[in-house]
Design a protein around this motif. Structure first.
Motif, PDB file in Angstrom:
ATOM      1  N   LEU A 290       7.086  41.433  33.602  1.00 49.85           N
ATOM      2  CA  LEU A 290       6.338  40.362  33.199  1.00 49.85           C
ATOM      3  C   LEU A 290       6.326  39.559  34.386  1.00 49.85           C
ATOM      4  O   LEU A 290       4.936  38.709  34.538  1.00 49.85           O
ATOM      5  N   GLN A 291       7.110  39.268  35.226  1.00 51.04           N
ATOM      6  CA  GLN A 291       6.910  38.512  36.431  1.00 51.04           C
ATOM      7  C   GLN A 291       5.667  38.918  37.187  1.00 51.04           C
ATOM      8  O   GLN A 291       4.896  38.000  37.876  1.00 51.04           O
ATOM      9  N   GLU A 292       5.870  40.130  37.396  1.00 43.38           N
ATOM     10  CA  GLU A 292       4.450  40.753  38.393  1.00 43.38           C
ATOM     11  C   GLU A 292       3.251  40.524  37.583  1.00 43.38           C
ATOM     12  O   GLU A 292       2.149  40.417  38.255  1.00 43.38           O
ATOM     13  N   ALA A 293       3.216  40.751  36.218  1.00 43.62           N
ATOM     14  CA  ALA A 293       2.012  40.772  35.493  1.00 43.62           C
ATOM     15  C   ALA A 293       1.322  39.281  35.674  1.00 43.62           C
ATOM     16  O   ALA A 293       0.200  39.000  35.756  1.00 43.62           O
ATOM     17  N   ALA A 294       2.377  38.328  35.729  1.00 40.64           N
ATOM     18  CA  ALA A 294       2.003  36.909  35.794  1.00 40.64           C
ATOM     19  C   ALA A 294       1.327  36.690  37.083  1.00 40.64           C
ATOM     20  O   ALA A 294       0.560  35.896  37.260  1.00 40.64           O
ATOM     21  N   ARG A 295       1.927  37.198  38.298  1.00 42.29           N
ATOM     22  CA  ARG A 295       1.428  37.100  39.541  1.00 42.29           C
ATOM     23  C   ARG A 295       0.292  37.590  39.706  1.00 42.29           C
ATOM     24  O   ARG A 295      -0.743  37.257  40.322  1.00 42.29           O
ATOM     25  N   ALA A 296       0.172  39.015  39.020  1.00 45.47           N
ATOM     26  CA  ALA A 296      -1.170  39.593  39.054  1.00 45.47           C
ATOM     27  C   ALA A 296      -2.437  38.780  38.413  1.00 45.47           C
ATOM     28  O   ALA A 296      -3.611  38.789  39.019  1.00 45.47           O
ATOM     29  N   LEU A 297      -2.179  38.155  37.440  1.00 46.54           N
ATOM     30  CA  LEU A 297      -2.876  37.196  36.945  1.00 46.54           C
ATOM     31  C   LEU A 297      -3.366  35.820  37.505  1.00 46.54           C
ATOM     32  O   LEU A 297      -3.872  34.978  37.035  1.00 46.54           O
ATOM     33  N   GLY A 298      -2.450  35.511  38.485  1.00 50.63           N
ATOM     34  CA  GLY A 298      -2.690  34.456  39.580  1.00 50.63           C
ATOM     35  C   GLY A 298      -1.802  33.468  39.305  1.00 50.63           C
ATOM     36  O   GLY A 298      -1.952  32.140  39.979  1.00 50.63           O
ATOM     37  N   ALA A 299      -0.848  33.588  38.855  1.00 49.12           N
ATOM     38  CA  ALA A 299       0.113  32.587  38.464  1.00 49.12           C
ATOM     39  C   ALA A 299       0.959  32.263  39.702  1.00 49.12           C
ATOM     40  O   ALA A 299       1.282  33.319  40.526  1.00 49.12           O
ATOM     41  N   SER A 300       1.258  31.089  39.831  1.00 49.91           N
ATOM     42  CA  SER A 300       2.084  30.580  41.261  1.00 49.91           C
ATOM     43  C   SER A 300       3.530  31.042  41.010  1.00 49.91           C
ATOM     44  O   SER A 300       3.979  31.231  39.711  1.00 49.91           O
ATOM     45  N   ARG A 301       4.408  30.614  42.135  1.00 51.24           N
ATOM     46  CA  ARG A 301       5.770  30.955  41.799  1.00 51.24           C
ATOM     47  C   ARG A 301       6.389  30.236  40.785  1.00 51.24           C
ATOM     48  O   ARG A 301       7.104  30.359  40.117  1.00 51.24           O
ATOM     49  N   ALA A 302       5.959  28.777  40.936  1.00 50.89           N
ATOM     50  CA  ALA A 302       6.461  27.675  40.026  1.00 50.89           C
ATOM     51  C   ALA A 302       6.066  28.130  38.629  1.00 50.89           C
ATOM     52  O   ALA A 302       6.891  27.953  37.546  1.00 50.89           O
ATOM     53  N   GLU A 303       4.948  28.514  38.324  1.00 52.88           N
ATOM     54  CA  GLU A 303       4.331  29.028  37.120  1.00 52.88           C
ATOM     55  C   GLU A 303       5.083  30.091  36.421  1.00 52.88           C
ATOM     56  O   GLU A 303       5.203  30.304  35.086  1.00 52.88           O
ATOM     57  N   VAL A 304       5.275  31.153  37.389  1.00 50.29           N
ATOM     58  CA  VAL A 304       6.292  32.305  36.892  1.00 50.29           C
ATOM     59  C   VAL A 304       7.640  32.018  36.257  1.00 50.29           C
ATOM     60  O   VAL A 304       8.100  32.097  35.255  1.00 50.29           O
ATOM     61  N   ILE A 305       8.325  30.964  37.091  1.00 52.89           N
ATOM     62  CA  ILE A 305       9.550  30.427  36.704  1.00 52.89           C
ATOM     63  C   ILE A 305       9.409  29.526  35.394  1.00 52.89           C
ATOM     64  O   ILE A 305      10.277  29.723  34.569  1.00 52.89           O
ATOM     65  N   ARG A 306       8.306  28.778  35.190  1.00 43.73           N
ATOM     66  CA  ARG A 306       8.439  27.977  34.194  1.00 43.73           C
ATOM     67  C   ARG A 306       7.923  28.795  32.965  1.00 43.73           C
ATOM     68  O   ARG A 306       8.483  28.537  31.718  1.00 43.73           O
ATOM     69  N   ASP A 307       7.057  29.706  33.015  1.00 42.03           N
ATOM     70  CA  ASP A 307       6.446  30.316  31.849  1.00 42.03           C
ATOM     71  C   ASP A 307       7.143  32.147  31.364  1.00 42.03           C
ATOM     72  O   ASP A 307       6.975  32.385  30.690  1.00 42.03           O
ATOM     73  N   VAL A 308       7.845  32.426  32.447  1.00 41.29           N
ATOM     74  CA  VAL A 308       8.437  33.736  32.241  1.00 41.29           C
ATOM     75  C   VAL A 308       9.778  33.647  32.430  1.00 41.29           C
ATOM     76  O   VAL A 308      10.518  34.026  31.511  1.00 41.29           O
ATOM     77  N   VAL A 309      10.305  33.351  33.550  1.00 40.56           N
ATOM     78  CA  VAL A 309      11.888  33.246  33.750  1.00 40.56           C
ATOM     79  C   VAL A 309      12.594  32.512  32.970  1.00 40.56           C
ATOM     80  O   VAL A 309      13.439  32.817  32.423  1.00 40.56           O
ATOM     81  N   ILE A 310      12.222  31.073  32.634  1.00 41.27           N
ATOM     82  CA  ILE A 310      12.926  30.137  32.129  1.00 41.27           C
ATOM     83  C   ILE A 310      13.080  30.510  30.460  1.00 41.27           C
ATOM     84  O   ILE A 310      13.862  30.509  29.639  1.00 41.27           O
ATOM     85  N   PRO A 311      11.886  31.274  29.897  1.00 43.11           N
ATOM     86  CA  PRO A 311      11.796  31.357  28.637  1.00 43.11           C
ATOM     87  C   PRO A 311      12.759  32.700  28.187  1.00 43.11           C
ATOM     88  O   PRO A 311      13.563  32.863  27.193  1.00 43.11           O
ATOM     89  N   SER A 312      12.821  33.476  29.184  1.00 43.96           N
ATOM     90  CA  SER A 312      13.499  34.763  28.960  1.00 43.96           C
ATOM     91  C   SER A 312      15.068  34.600  29.349  1.00 43.96           C
ATOM     92  O   SER A 312      15.789  35.213  28.779  1.00 43.96           O
ATOM     93  N   ALA A 313      15.280  33.312  29.918  1.00 47.58           N
ATOM     94  CA  ALA A 313      16.747  33.069  30.145  1.00 47.58           C
ATOM     95  C   ALA A 313      17.395  32.200  29.223  1.00 47.58           C
ATOM     96  O   ALA A 313      18.580  32.166  29.298  1.00 47.58           O
ATOM     97  N   LEU A 314      16.513  31.620  28.455  1.00 47.78           N
ATOM     98  CA  LEU A 314      16.967  30.618  27.474  1.00 47.78           C
ATOM     99  C   LEU A 314      18.146  31.161  26.468  1.00 47.78           C
ATOM    100  O   LEU A 314      19.171  30.569  26.642  1.00 47.78           O
ATOM    101  N   PRO A 315      18.054  32.462  25.862  1.00 47.50           N
ATOM    102  CA  PRO A 315      19.339  32.824  25.094  1.00 47.50           C
ATOM    103  C   PRO A 315      20.510  32.885  26.076  1.00 47.50           C
ATOM    104  O   PRO A 315      21.559  32.339  25.447  1.00 47.50           O
ATOM    105  N   GLU A 316      20.625  33.427  27.028  1.00 47.03           N
ATOM    106  CA  GLU A 316      21.793  33.455  27.978  1.00 47.03           C
ATOM    107  C   GLU A 316      22.259  31.942  28.196  1.00 47.03           C
ATOM    108  O   GLU A 316      23.446  31.809  28.569  1.00 47.03           O
ATOM    109  N   THR A 317      21.168  31.357  28.658  1.00 51.60           N
ATOM    110  CA  THR A 317      21.794  29.965  29.201  1.00 51.60           C
ATOM    111  C   THR A 317      22.196  29.210  28.102  1.00 51.60           C
ATOM    112  O   THR A 317      23.251  28.494  28.337  1.00 51.60           O
TER     113      THR A 317
END
Length: 287
Positions: A185-212
């Motif tokens: 999902l992170q690579e797909a977001a980067r391929a669509l032009g997402a910046s590092r901050a956008e990848v963290i905000r839109d992909v990493v944080i939502p996927s990390a929420l349950p364990e957090t």
């Protein structure tokens, strides 16, 4: 001549799973509500039997009725005495919860931010992970006296101790969740032009929420388990201070009242956290 016989069963005679779904749902809820009540009743009966057996002195194992009277005494003004040490039980509990809230908020905020950084930057994780493990392995009393030397005996060492107890679980859980975020999902977001901050905000944080959220619940539990240690010095008003002071005089009923107050309030707070988790991450366990 062909004869057709309708062998379709009458709907009124069929136990439809769809029709029985609401009934089964309410039955399940009733069972889940009844089991904790039953466990409390069994605990009370066993406690009464053990106290009545006379194996232990009532100083060590008082009757439930004695603890109930102690609860009423601590919660009211009686014979000119207001609660315990001049404070009612709810005032002791309020001060403890205020300290826990301050420490937990500081510890969780710092822990989650630290976990995001550690999970995203490998060299930061390599540097800080041993220190988190070191702090997590220390019992609260091991460094509380040092905090008292540094910060005095007022509120600062208590809040700091609770924050240090809450920080490692939140940081470790968030770090693990960020590291486990789906790479595809992170690579797909980067391929669509997402910046590092956008990848963290839109992909990493939502996927990390349950364990957090799991880490947050553990952090609150660690802070609660450290509250008596945090209130060793100048802990009145406070439930931990109440427990310590009552134990100095072998006042077991009041000690048990304090323990139950901490335990029941902890159950309520954990229930609120679970409700917040269900609302924030409704997809957990469903995908």
């Amino acid at each position: 001549m062909s004869v057709f016989v309708d062998i379709t069963p009458d709907e009124s005679q069929v136990d439809s799973p769809v029709r029985n779904a609401p009934k089964n749902k309410w039955r399940g809820r009733a069972t889940r509500a009844a089991l904790p009540v039953l466990s409390v009743l069994v605990f009370g009966v066993v406690w009464q039997l053990v106290a009545a057996s006379g194996v232990w002195n009532q100083t060590f194992v008082p009757f439930p009725s004695t603890v109930w009277r102690a609860f009423l005494d601590v919660s009211t003004t009686h014979d000119g005495v207001r609660g315990y040490a001049g404070y009612l039980l709810w005032e002791h509990l309020y001060m403890t919860l205020r300290r826990v809230a301050a420490g937990v908020i500081i510890g969780i905020v710092l822990g989650v931010l630290l976990g995001l950084v550690m999970g995203s930057v490998s060299w930061v994780r390599s540097v800080l992970e041993p220190w988190l493990t070191f702090i997590r392995a220390l019992p609260p009393l091991a460094y509380f006296f040092l905090l008292v030397i540094w910060l005095g005996i007022d509120e600062a060492p208590k809040v700091t101790l609770l924050a240090l107890a809450a920080l490692p679980p939140a940081a470790v859980a968030t770090t693990a969740a960020v590291v486990a975020a789906p790479v595809g999902l992170q690579e797909a977001a980067r391929a669509l032009g997402a910046s590092r901050a956008e990848v963290i905000r839109d992909v990493v944080i939502p996927s990390a929420l349950p364990e957090t959220f799991t880490g947050i619940r553990l952090a609150v539990g660690m802070a609660y388990s450290s509250v008596v240690a945090a209130e060793l010095f100048n802990g009145l008003p406070g439930v931990g201070g109440l427990v310590k002071d009552a134990s100095n005089y072998n006042n077991t009923p009041v000690v048990l009242v304090g323990i139950f107050a901490i335990g029941f309030s902890g159950l309520i707070i954990d229930g609120l956290l679970r409700a917040a988790e269900r609302r924030a991450v409704p997809w957990r366990g469903k995908i």
